[in-house]
Enzyme design. Sequence first.
Site, PDB file in Angstrom:
ATOM      1  N   GLY A 223       2.838 -25.130 -36.186  1.00  0.00           N
ATOM      2  CA  GLY A 223       3.403 -24.418 -37.992  1.00  0.00           C
ATOM      3  C   GLY A 223       2.544 -24.711 -38.798  1.00  0.00           C
ATOM      4  N   ASP A 224       2.660 -24.050 -40.045  1.00  0.00           N
ATOM      5  CA  ASP A 224       1.692 -23.932 -40.818  1.00  0.00           C
ATOM      6  C   ASP A 224       2.080 -24.506 -42.057  1.00  0.00           C
ATOM      7  OD1 ASP A 224       0.713 -23.063 -43.301  1.00  0.00           O
ATOM      8  OD2 ASP A 224       0.938 -20.827 -42.483  1.00  0.00           O
ATOM      9  N   HIS A 243     -10.381 -29.746 -48.234  1.00  0.00           N
ATOM     10  CA  HIS A 243     -11.585 -29.510 -49.311  1.00  0.00           C
ATOM     11  C   HIS A 243     -11.256 -27.735 -49.137  1.00  0.00           C
ATOM     12  CE1 HIS A 243     -14.563 -29.719 -45.736  1.00  0.00           C
ATOM     13  NE2 HIS A 243     -13.203 -29.424 -45.033  1.00  0.00           N
TER      14      HIS A 243
END
Length: 334
Positions: A223-224, A243
Amino acid sequence: MPHSDDLLWGAVGDISRFAALLTMAELGLADHLTQGPLGSAELAGRCGAHAPSLRRVLRELAGLGVIRSAGPDAYELTERGAPLRSDVTDSVRSSIRMLGEEGFWYAMGMLPATVRDGSSAFVKRHGHVYDYLANKPASSRLFDDYMTARAIPFTEGLANRYDFPENVTMVDVGGGKGHILATVLHANPTMRGILVDLEHVTGRAAQTLAAEGLADRSEVVTGDFFDAVPSGGDVYLLASVLHNWDDEEALRILRNIRQAMNPGGRVLLLEVALPDDEAPHLGKDIDMRMLAIFNGGTERTRKEFATLFAQAELALSDIVELGSGASLIEARPR
């Protein structure tokens, strides 16, 4: 030489000292010296170097204390230089080689240009860092080794210093090869884990978790995290993820987690939490690399984390300093 602040002249000399250490790491000098002292000519022959040039670098390295003289034109490895070996658990060899890699070296040298227009000179020349690494297998292996070494204080701190509840499900968001999730699952035998990452990563993560004997307590999902994350988790872990992104993109990730998490759940970040004042901090050094290599990537202060969490309907609840610049940052629903 005109009188000036020792700190400034020290910084001028640092690039030469780093270049000598980079040469030591690239040529594998510490590995060659592991079995005992070698003459400079023999050492040059073993590592394929030009002996007169190597002799000058050895002189600089002896001044740094990572090697020392062991007779006329001979040197031996010191305790201080031992972490430059490739076969020790606390090896820094790959880290030094990665920071001296061609593209990364270019990025730091072009930092003034990046600051002038606010866009990474590295990205302009090479594209996104992960695309760059995908096309350079040797550099990609170095980067993986560097990130593994960099993750040690984060991973050990999370496993040993955070009190996880019993029988929870932890979702490792952007969990990479699964080493962090495996460490946490071993330390918490009642926990189940879900790792979510992109398709080109998840195969290796499944292999890692299976090799660690954790296949029955873990699940790997493709998944994203900009679109969604697995729902129903009690703890959502982001290890060195936020970050890499600017505030807008980081907020998208956090909002997806806030929507997916169980009531009473929590978010854990393994990141660098910069001090809100001007005190020196390793994270500020790392932030220069983030600025040079990413468009939008940044280390954040405690206040900046709190602001970001609040926009995602979360509240900063704790920060534990883990050493080596690492921080464990906890947030809970507001």
